[in-house]
Design a protein around this motif. Sequence first.
Motif, short mmCIF file in Angstrom:
data_model
loop_
_atom_site.label_atom_id
_atom_site.label_comp_id
_atom_site.label_asym_id
_atom_site.label_seq_id
_atom_site.Cartn_x
_atom_site.Cartn_y
_atom_site.Cartn_z
N LYS A 34 0.84 -1.19 0.00
CA LYS A 34 0.00 0.00 0.00
C LYS A 34 0.87 1.24 0.00
O LYS A 34 0.58 2.22 -0.68
CB LYS A 34 -0.92 -0.02 1.21
N ASP A 35 1.93 1.22 0.81
CA ASP A 35 3.01 2.20 0.71
C ASP A 35 4.26 1.55 1.28
O ASP A 35 4.30 0.34 1.48
CB ASP A 35 2.65 3.53 1.42
N SER A 36 5.28 2.32 1.57
CA SER A 36 6.57 1.74 1.95
C SER A 36 6.50 0.91 3.23
O SER A 36 7.29 -0.02 3.41
CB SER A 36 7.61 2.86 2.11
N ASN A 37 5.59 1.26 4.14
CA ASN A 37 5.52 0.56 5.41
C ASN A 37 4.27 -0.30 5.59
O ASN A 37 4.23 -1.15 6.47
CB ASN A 37 5.58 1.57 6.58
N ILE A 38 3.26 -0.05 4.77
CA ILE A 38 1.95 -0.68 4.98
C ILE A 38 1.66 -1.69 3.88
O ILE A 38 1.89 -1.43 2.70
CB ILE A 38 0.83 0.38 5.02
N GLN A 39 1.16 -2.84 4.32
CA GLN A 39 0.73 -3.88 3.39
C GLN A 39 -0.79 -4.07 3.52
O GLN A 39 -1.32 -4.07 4.63
CB GLN A 39 1.42 -5.21 3.71
N HIS A 40 -1.44 -4.23 2.37
CA HIS A 40 -2.88 -4.54 2.36
C HIS A 40 -3.04 -6.06 2.25
O HIS A 40 -2.39 -6.71 1.43
CB HIS A 40 -3.57 -3.86 1.19
N VAL A 41 -3.90 -6.62 3.09
CA VAL A 41 -4.07 -8.07 3.16
C VAL A 41 -5.53 -8.43 2.90
O VAL A 41 -6.45 -7.75 3.38
CB VAL A 41 -3.65 -8.62 4.54
N GLU A 42 -5.74 -9.52 2.15
CA GLU A 42 -7.07 -10.07 1.96
C GLU A 42 -7.03 -11.56 2.25
O GLU A 42 -6.16 -12.28 1.75
CB GLU A 42 -7.57 -9.83 0.52
N ILE A 43 -7.98 -12.01 3.08
CA ILE A 43 -8.12 -13.43 3.42
C ILE A 43 -9.46 -13.90 2.87
O ILE A 43 -10.50 -13.29 3.15
CB ILE A 43 -8.08 -13.66 4.94
N GLN A 44 -9.44 -14.99 2.12
CA GLN A 44 -10.67 -15.54 1.57
C GLN A 44 -11.32 -16.49 2.56
O GLN A 44 -10.64 -17.27 3.23
CB GLN A 44 -10.38 -16.28 0.26
N GLY A 45 -12.64 -16.43 2.65
CA GLY A 45 -13.41 -17.36 3.47
C GLY A 45 -14.55 -17.95 2.68
O GLY A 45 -14.79 -17.56 1.53
N ASP A 46 -15.27 -18.87 3.27
CA ASP A 46 -16.42 -19.49 2.58
C ASP A 46 -17.54 -18.50 2.38
O ASP A 46 -18.26 -18.55 1.38
CB ASP A 46 -16.94 -20.68 3.40
N ARG A 47 -17.71 -17.57 3.35
CA ARG A 47 -18.85 -16.66 3.29
C ARG A 47 -18.47 -15.20 3.04
O ARG A 47 -19.32 -14.38 2.74
CB ARG A 47 -19.65 -16.75 4.60
N ALA A 48 -17.20 -14.89 3.20
CA ALA A 48 -16.80 -13.48 3.07
C ALA A 48 -15.31 -13.37 2.80
O ALA A 48 -14.56 -14.35 2.92
CB ALA A 48 -17.17 -12.71 4.34
N THR A 49 -14.89 -12.15 2.45
CA THR A 49 -13.48 -11.82 2.33
C THR A 49 -13.15 -10.81 3.43
O THR A 49 -13.94 -9.91 3.72
CB THR A 49 -13.18 -11.20 0.95
#
Length: 590
Positions: A34-49
């Motif tokens: 996302k920037d030099s220090n921040i990471q964007h994370v996504e976790i997949q689930g059966d009903r939602a992300t």
Amino acid sequence: MMGQIEQRVKTRIMQQLITSMIYEDIVKYQMSNKDSNIQHVEIQGDRATYRFDVNVTRSFDRLLLVSPVMKVHHNGDEGATTDYAGLLRDVHYTFDKDPKKVEAFICELIQTELKDRQALTHKYEAKAAVPSDFNALESYAMEGHTYHPSYKSRLGFTLADNLKYGPDFKPSIHLKWVAVPKDKVQQTISKTVDPTTLLHQQLGASTIEKFEKTLRRHVDDISAYAWLPVHPWQFDHVIANDLAEEWLNGELILLGESQEAYVPQQSIRTLSPVEKDKYYIKVPLSITNTSTKRVLAPHTIENAAQITDWLKRIQADDRYLRDDLRTVFLGEVLGMSYINHHLSSDKRTATYGALGAIWRENLYHYLEANEEAIPFNALYSKDINDMPIINQWIEQYGLETWMAQFIKVAVRPLIHMLYYHGIALESHAQNMMLIHENGWPTRVAIKDFHDGVRFKRDLLSDIAKDPKLQDTPIEHQRINRNSFIETDDVALVRDFVLDAFFFINIAQMILFMKESYHLSETEQWQYVYDCIQDYLETFSDLPLKTTFDLFERTIQVEKLTTRRLQEDTELRIHHVSNPLGVIHHDSVIS
């Protein structure tokens, strides 16, 4: 206030859960810059992300959640969530999901929420000022483990039990005592104490007389019996149940309750005497806290006094440790455990490590007139106004000056034991105390040795050679692969220090100082690196200098959350970036 506390606790559990799940690669996820220090994370689930942002710190790449966790349903609806139970049931794992393990872990987290809410409610309603006394600080600074999600589960305690016996509430506890035949007691005694004298000092003449009178009503030869203290919760839930037959048959005799009062330390099962001239007592509790059974395995009790005498002998012969560092090793001077081979196998399993005790030296026996002490975890604790409780010291001595001195005082004893003697100590925050003079760090005290040391025998220094210790029983290793003292793997010795001390203990202090005072992680880890380098230059001929390389680029640390979701049949470890290694290799290149 209640709503604020509830949300605060839920948010904390979710933060520690979701960051540890990413950190230990438990779930399937996507990560993008996302920037030099921040990471964007996504976790997949059966009903939602599940979407959120994390800061990847310089402290072993530990993750800090810096945004709400957004739950995005497949129909497009979304909103912030702290539903940790729903997340654990929904997400996709990197290993075969065990629904029973998932539900058991959820139970731990729910109990953590209930008990932390109870503790925080008490703390804010009491509006207590920050104490200066060490024993009182043990109860005041009760945030619990800063990485482990189930940091206050105390499985086995009801909320009523927690209020009655939890250290957060500073209860006054009186121990029950039982007598058992000496041939069913395994005893370990330090050369520094006489057990009869110790027990008389601990109990007092009137209690001794009362117990002897009670015992004579049951047996002819009272000298054939040993006396064991029992936590009142343990007596009601284990002794009076799993050993009820032995009690009724007179093989185990209840002597009564002793008069001296104790207050539980942060570990719950270690009790501080109100009268400071007496010893601490560590007694088993058949509860689970921070995912660990809080019984006392007999082989660890057997090792307690032997390890104490071993460390005291090393210190007596090591001028640097004794005179320069003046490190305090709080000795475990007497240990007793009940072992009855005539019990059925089921009953032996049920009562394993459930009846025994370790007597430990009192920190106040070592403090000089101008000294006071503070638990390490209290150093990164805050008062009810969200102010660091060490703030006065920071203002008095200056931020960088105080922190550099703290690092110097904390690090040197641990690396000296490793580099000079080949001994790793499990010095997480609960096992260390900072001794100070009006807030200025001067030395440390270390405790909990019966299962908190690790070494490779042929690497021990001449002073430390040939310790006489009990091996970890095979049946104990089956249920806890992480419990051992001796190993042939050099990395497991070195990483015992890097994991417990640097990864958990020092890293948390560094992250706290960054959050509270904006002191950069890089600058603080440079303090640590410089301290180690200064030591290595002072002791330039260390034979173990390259054997225990604290500047490896990556190190092995324990997967604490993974252990809750998979069988504990093997070492669960992963490699993470070592901030000391980063500094070292950058300095070599430059």
